[in-house]
Design a protein around this motif. Structure first.
Motif, mmCIF file in Angstrom:
data_model
loop_
_atom_site.group_PDB
_atom_site.id
_atom_site.type_symbol
_atom_site.label_atom_id
_atom_site.label_comp_id
_atom_site.label_asym_id
_atom_site.label_seq_id
_atom_site.Cartn_x
_atom_site.Cartn_y
_atom_site.Cartn_z
ATOM 1 N N ALA A 121 -21.112 55.654 -23.596
ATOM 2 C CA ALA A 121 -20.151 56.695 -23.216
ATOM 3 C C ALA A 121 -19.079 56.863 -24.281
ATOM 4 O O ALA A 121 -18.520 57.951 -24.455
ATOM 5 N N ASP A 122 -18.792 55.783 -25.020
ATOM 6 C CA ASP A 122 -17.795 55.867 -26.085
ATOM 7 C C ASP A 122 -18.189 56.895 -27.140
ATOM 8 O O ASP A 122 -17.324 57.529 -27.756
ATOM 9 N N VAL A 123 -19.491 57.066 -27.371
ATOM 10 C CA VAL A 123 -19.956 58.061 -28.337
ATOM 11 C C VAL A 123 -19.503 59.452 -27.893
ATOM 12 O O VAL A 123 -19.021 60.258 -28.701
ATOM 13 N N GLY A 124 -19.652 59.741 -26.600
ATOM 14 C CA GLY A 124 -19.216 61.035 -26.090
ATOM 15 C C GLY A 124 -17.705 61.177 -26.090
ATOM 16 O O GLY A 124 -17.170 62.237 -26.442
ATOM 17 N N VAL A 125 -16.997 60.123 -25.698
ATOM 18 C CA VAL A 125 -15.538 60.192 -25.623
ATOM 19 C C VAL A 125 -14.929 60.307 -27.013
ATOM 20 O O VAL A 125 -13.939 61.023 -27.216
ATOM 21 N N ILE A 126 -15.517 59.624 -27.988
ATOM 22 C CA ILE A 126 -15.034 59.783 -29.365
ATOM 23 C C ILE A 126 -15.224 61.227 -29.816
ATOM 24 O O ILE A 126 -14.335 61.831 -30.430
ATOM 25 N N GLY A 127 -16.392 61.798 -29.514
ATOM 26 C CA GLY A 127 -16.610 63.195 -29.883
ATOM 27 C C GLY A 127 -15.621 64.116 -29.208
ATOM 28 O O GLY A 127 -15.067 65.023 -29.841
ATOM 29 N N TRP A 128 -15.381 63.888 -27.929
ATOM 30 C CA TRP A 128 -14.485 64.768 -27.173
ATOM 31 C C TRP A 128 -13.023 64.548 -27.540
ATOM 32 O O TRP A 128 -12.333 65.490 -27.957
ATOM 33 N N LEU A 129 -12.538 63.320 -27.401
ATOM 34 C CA LEU A 129 -11.108 63.065 -27.578
ATOM 35 C C LEU A 129 -10.722 62.806 -29.035
ATOM 36 O O LEU A 129 -9.769 63.412 -29.540
ATOM 37 N N VAL A 130 -11.440 61.913 -29.703
ATOM 38 C CA VAL A 130 -11.048 61.560 -31.079
ATOM 39 C C VAL A 130 -11.261 62.742 -32.012
ATOM 40 O O VAL A 130 -10.363 63.099 -32.791
ATOM 41 N N ASP A 131 -12.432 63.368 -31.937
ATOM 42 C CA ASP A 131 -12.653 64.541 -32.782
ATOM 43 C C ASP A 131 -11.806 65.718 -32.324
ATOM 44 O O ASP A 131 -11.395 66.554 -33.134
ATOM 45 N N GLY A 132 -11.527 65.787 -31.012
ATOM 46 C CA GLY A 132 -10.615 66.821 -30.522
ATOM 47 C C GLY A 132 -9.223 66.659 -31.104
ATOM 48 O O GLY A 132 -8.573 67.634 -31.509
ATOM 49 N N ALA A 133 -8.741 65.410 -31.155
ATOM 50 C CA ALA A 133 -7.434 65.150 -31.768
ATOM 51 C C ALA A 133 -7.474 65.468 -33.259
ATOM 52 O O ALA A 133 -6.515 66.020 -33.818
ATOM 53 N N ALA A 134 -8.587 65.126 -33.901
ATOM 54 C CA ALA A 134 -8.723 65.427 -35.329
ATOM 55 C C ALA A 134 -8.651 66.931 -35.572
ATOM 56 O O ALA A 134 -8.013 67.384 -36.532
ATOM 57 N N MET A 153 -10.848 71.314 -46.094
ATOM 58 C CA MET A 153 -10.660 71.190 -44.657
ATOM 59 C C MET A 153 -11.362 72.294 -43.872
ATOM 60 O O MET A 153 -11.654 72.114 -42.690
ATOM 61 N N ILE A 154 -11.642 73.420 -44.493
ATOM 62 C CA ILE A 154 -12.308 74.511 -43.767
ATOM 63 C C ILE A 154 -13.678 74.050 -43.275
ATOM 64 O O ILE A 154 -14.014 74.178 -42.091
ATOM 65 N N ARG A 155 -14.461 73.468 -44.167
ATOM 66 C CA ARG A 155 -15.786 73.003 -43.747
ATOM 67 C C ARG A 155 -15.671 71.790 -42.819
ATOM 68 O O ARG A 155 -16.411 71.686 -41.834
ATOM 69 N N VAL A 156 -14.759 70.878 -43.138
ATOM 70 C CA VAL A 156 -14.582 69.695 -42.294
ATOM 71 C C VAL A 156 -14.280 70.112 -40.862
ATOM 72 O O VAL A 156 -14.866 69.587 -39.901
ATOM 73 N N CYS A 157 -13.381 71.072 -40.684
ATOM 74 C CA CYS A 157 -12.988 71.487 -39.332
ATOM 75 C C CYS A 157 -14.127 72.175 -38.586
ATOM 76 O O CYS A 157 -14.273 72.004 -37.377
ATOM 77 N N LYS A 158 -14.922 72.950 -39.291
ATOM 78 C CA LYS A 158 -16.071 73.582 -38.635
ATOM 79 C C LYS A 158 -17.020 72.520 -38.084
ATOM 80 O O LYS A 158 -17.515 72.617 -36.953
ATOM 81 N N GLU A 159 -17.266 71.492 -38.859
ATOM 82 C CA GLU A 159 -18.186 70.445 -38.425
ATOM 83 C C GLU A 159 -17.565 69.579 -37.337
ATOM 84 O O GLU A 159 -18.241 69.157 -36.394
ATOM 85 N N GLU A 160 -16.254 69.310 -37.443
ATOM 86 C CA GLU A 160 -15.578 68.524 -36.402
ATOM 87 C C GLU A 160 -15.602 69.273 -35.065
ATOM 88 O O GLU A 160 -15.721 68.657 -34.003
ATOM 89 N N SER A 161 -15.481 70.586 -35.121
ATOM 90 C CA SER A 161 -15.542 71.372 -33.882
ATOM 91 C C SER A 161 -16.906 71.220 -33.219
ATOM 92 O O SER A 161 -17.004 71.124 -31.994
ATOM 93 N N PHE A 162 -17.947 71.174 -34.029
ATOM 94 C CA PHE A 162 -19.287 70.974 -33.490
ATOM 95 C C PHE A 162 -19.418 69.576 -32.892
ATOM 96 O O PHE A 162 -20.003 69.386 -31.821
ATOM 97 N N HIS A 163 -18.833 68.585 -33.568
ATOM 98 C CA HIS A 163 -18.865 67.212 -33.052
ATOM 99 C C HIS A 163 -18.162 67.123 -31.697
ATOM 100 O O HIS A 163 -18.619 66.421 -30.789
#
Length: 325
Positions: A121-134, A153-163
Motif C-alpha cells: 500500500a505504501d507504493v500507492g500512498v507514495i504515488g498519491w501523497l508524496v508525488d502529490g506533494a512534489a 521541471m516541465i517534463r519532470v512535472c508531467k511525469e510526476e502527475s502521471f505517477h
C-alpha cells in the motif's frame, strides 16, 4: 567599456524582475549560483535516492501489471535525477562531485525518503501523497528564473502527475478489495501523512533560504503556502478514497476558505534531516554501493568515448588530406 559589478548586478536584477530567464552564459551573483547548486543538487539527489523505497517492492509486486507500472515509475525517477544533474552542471559543477557530496553526507536529499516502505500500500500512498506533494512544490518551479532548471521541471512535472494518478488508482483498487486491504491502505496513510507535510520544508519563520530564493524568483511560493495548497488538494481526494488523515485538528475553515490542520513534529523533521531517520544509513549505504559497483561501467563508457573520439579525429584527418589532393 567593461561593465562593473554594479552594472552586472543591475542587469541581473532587471532580468529577474521582468520575469525573464537567467541562462548559463549570463552573469549571476555568487549567492544565486550557490543557492541554485544547493537546491537543484538536493532535488537531483532526492530523485535518485527516491528510487529505493519503491524499488524495494519490484520483486514483490502482486502482479505482472503492477510490476511493470512500478518499474516504469522507478525508471522515470532515474531520468529525473539525470535531467537535474545536467541542469546543475550548467552552473559549473561536476556530476561526480555532486555524487561524492551526497554519499559523503555533505549534501542533503528530501527527508521523505528516509522512511521505510512496510507494505505494498505504501507504493500507492507514495504515488498519491508524496508525488502529490512534489507536484505542488515543483509546478511553480517550471517558472523558475533559472532557465535550465525551469525547462527540466516541465517534463519532470508531467511525469510526476502521471505517477500521482497511478498511486491513486492503486489505492482505489485496494479500497475496493477486502477489509484487510482497506486497513492496509489506512495504516499506510497514517504513517505517510505527516512526513508528506514535512516535505515542503520547515515553517516560513524557520526557513533560512526561502526569502532570498523568492526574491530571486527561484521559488514562487513559501513553504507554508505550498503546504496549505497540498492539504486543500488532498482532503477531497481522501474523501473519495474513503480514508482519513491522522490529524484531529483537520477541519474546514469557511472564513479562510481552506482547511486548518495540525502542526507536524518539527523535532522529528530535524532529526531526519540530520541523518537520523529510520532508513537514513541504509539509503546512503545502498547509494554508495551502487556508485562503487558501477565504477567499471563509467570506466568502460569513458574508454569507449575516447576511442570513438580518436577514430573520428582520424577519419576527419583522412578526409581533409584527401581534399587537398
Amino acid at each position: 567599456m567593461t561593465d562593473t559589478i554594479d552594472d552586472l548586478e543591475r542587469q541581473f536584477q532587471q532580468i529577474v524582475e521582468a520575469d525573464q530567464r537567467i541562462e548559463p552564459r549570463d552573469w549571476m551573483p555568487d549567492g544565486y549560483r550557490k543557492t541554485l547548486i544547493r537546491q537543484i543538487a538536493q532535488h537531483a539527489h532526492s530523485e535518485i535516492i527516491g528510487m529505493q523505497p519503491e524499488g524495494n517492492w519490484l520483486t514483490r509486486a502482486p502482479s505482472l501489471r503492477r510490476k511493470a507500472i512500478l518499474m516504469a515509475k522507478v525508471q522515470d525517477e532515474a531520468g529525473h535525477g539525470l535531467y537535474l544533474y545536467s541542469a546543475t552542471e550548467t552552473l559549473g559543477v561536476d556530476r561526480a562531485e555532486l555524487t561524492e557530496n551526497l554519499i559523503e553526507g555533505r549534501q542533503k536529499y528530501s527527508s521523505i525518503f528516509n522512511y521505510p516502505t512496510l507494505s505494498f500500500a505504501d507504493v500507492g500512498v507514495i504515488g498519491w501523497l508524496v508525488d502529490g506533494a512534489a507536484i505542488c512544490n515543483q509546478v511553480p518551479l517550471c517558472r523558475s528564473s533559472y532557465g535550465p532548471y525551469g525547462r527540466a521541471m516541465i517534463r519532470v512535472c508531467k511525469e510526476e502527475s502521471f505517477h500521482q494518478r497511478q498511486g491513486f488508482e492503486l489505492l482505489m483498487t485496494m479500497m475496493s478489495g477486502t477489509q484487510a486491504q482497506r486497513e492496509m491502505v489506512q495504516e499506510s496513510v497514517n504513517r505517510w501523512w505527516w512526513p508528506s507535510l514535512m516535505m515542503f520544508g520547515p515553517p516560513d519563520d524557520r526557513s533560512p533560504n526561502s526569502a532570498q530564493s523568492m526574491a530571486w524568483r527561484i521559488k514562487r511560493h513559501t513553504n507554508d503556502e505550498l503546504r496549505q495548497r497540498f492539504v486543500d488538494m488532498s482532503v477531497p481526494q481522501a474523501e473519495i478514497l474513503g480514508v482519513t488523515f491522522p490529524d484531529p485538528d483537520l477541519r474546514w475553515n469557511a472564513e479562510r476558505g481552506s482547511y486548518d490542520f495540525g502542526e507536524p513534529d518539527w523535532d522529528e523533521f530535524m532529526q531526519v534531516v540530520k541523518g537520523n531517520g529510520a532508513t537514513s544509513v541504509e539509503r546512503l549505504k545502498n547509494r554508495r554501493s551502487a556508485h562503487e559497483n558501477g565504477a567499471w561501467v563509467r570506466a568502460a563508457a569513458t574508454a569507449f568515448a575516447a576511442r570513438a573520439a580518436t577514430a573520428f579525429a582520424a577519419r576527419a584527418a583522412t578526409a581533409e588530406g584527401a581534399g587537398h589532393e
